[in-house]
Scaffold this active site. Sequence first.
Site, PDB file in Angstrom:
ATOM      1  N   ARG A 169       0.861  -1.184  -0.116  1.00 32.02           N
ATOM      2  CA  ARG A 169      -0.042  -0.031  -0.048  1.00 32.02           C
ATOM      3  C   ARG A 169       0.954   1.074  -0.021  1.00 32.02           C
ATOM      4  NH1 ARG A 169      -5.041   1.463   4.323  1.00 32.02           N
ATOM      5  NH2 ARG A 169      -3.221   1.224   5.874  1.00 32.02           N
ATOM      6  N   ASP A 453      -3.737   3.217  13.795  1.00 30.84           N
ATOM      7  CA  ASP A 453      -2.802   3.793  12.910  1.00 30.84           C
ATOM      8  C   ASP A 453      -3.408   5.230  12.418  1.00 30.84           C
ATOM      9  OD1 ASP A 453      -5.126   3.617  11.193  1.00 30.84           O
ATOM     10  OD2 ASP A 453      -4.289   2.219   9.861  1.00 30.84           O
TER      11      ASP A 453
END
Length: 539
Positions: A169, A453
């Site tokens: 990603r 996150d």
Amino acid sequence: MSAPAPSTLAIVDAEPLPRQEEVLTDAALAFVAELHRQFTPRRNELLARRGERRAEIARTSTLDFLPETAAVRADDSWKVAPAPAALNDRRVEITGPTDRKMTINALNSGAKVWLADFEDASAPTWENVVLGQLNLTDTYERRIDFTDPKSGKSYALKSADELATVVMRPRGWHLEERHLQLDGVSVPGALVDFGLYFFHNAQRLIDLGKGPYFYLPKTESHLEARLWNDIFVFAQDYVGIPQGTVRATVLIETITAAYEMEEILYELRDHAAGLNAGRWDYLFSIVKNFRDGGAKFVLPDRNAVTMTAPFMRAYTELLVRTCHKRGAHAIGGMAAFIPSRRDAEVNKVAFEKVKADKDREANDGFDGSWVAHPDLVPIALASFDAVLGEKPNQKDRLREDVSVAPGDLIAIDSLDASPTYDGLRNAVAVGIRYIEAWLRGLGAVAIFNLMEDAATAEISRSQIWQWINADVVFENGEHATADLARKVAAEELAAIREEIGEETFSAGKWQQAHDLLLQVSLDQDYADFLTLPAYEQLR
């Protein structure tokens, strides 16, 4: 007279790193420079278009499926390319940053896929950007190991057939990479992450029987998906691999993308692998886009917004139906729980919640789901094994029973819950703790037994901002105000100082994190992304 040679990328204001010359080769940097020349102008136009669309939502407080793409949705003849063997069974995926220890543990975890994250689980320090690339190449060359300097424990890869398939990603379109510049202009972080990884590893991965596979974050429209598709076409030609080798899974983690799922798959159809339901960023996107919409768009505490909330249910049901109609994988959301080594009772309750969540996804038709910790892999695996058996996926479940109206996706007031004072306190506590770690270069952080996150910090600060601007009254009679947020933040900072001691507190970035959280939570001019001002402070 011959044309002048094109400018080359400059490495700016960056300390040399061990083995960086293996990543930052002249040929790799020339490729990234060419991506920048070809595609950054369109990226800039699309970022401007985001602003225009947000202004339109501010005027109308609504969204709808696009009339101009109705023909794409109505045409039942098109499908995405068939999944390659390495991505056909995705029943459990583990996520995490690309440091050496995490790389080995994730690959060895028993999950089918590892999302190797340069985005929300990684603070984009130059070290993380470059050495993360090195770790992935070392993985494919089987020259990666790690010994923990504290415990002395050693980590090494299992045999190749036991390892998770890597899906990488890159950063979202909004972020720059200040350390790589062309003619004084920073290259988008997405092009740096994609470009370096693709250039070095595309052929390596093909040789291993896999391929260059990507997760695309924070996509807001099908036009952004089209840009990625054009990048894939260009990149495959550039290095001389067959068209369609790249596969991309798009995170549907913005409210605007939820109205364009079919169009996003259509734009990427030769390279599409599936869609994923990303929860915290999705809620953050709702707050960001509908922040002027009044009381009916006010979200309750983040922990009260479960995937069974009616508007979240509409989103996930539509995602499964859309994916399966087009032959793509539907990947469910994150189980973020981090098991406690000390509290068996906490684990028991949490494991039961994780199981219920994964059972629901498997029964709804998802083909796989995410976990944040290796201990959760067996739980998620059991849920999907029970439904899939020997089948690699359940794309044959078309979910034609699902019907979602445009208003269903933004019916926030269908959820019977309200913001609470404890919710404010939790948002402040988690926000300060996460931002402090991020400023030290850590993107994935265990806080209160959850792996958090950057999406966590975004929803935290967005809810503080929204509750203050909507003049929410909590159950204890207190109004959400800037002064109350400052008071709670000061108390939280003092509690952290007491908990960890003066020496550890002073060595950290606690005051800086406190100040930044309040800045992005209290400024009337709402920052599009917390990571933009945070990146200015990341050293």
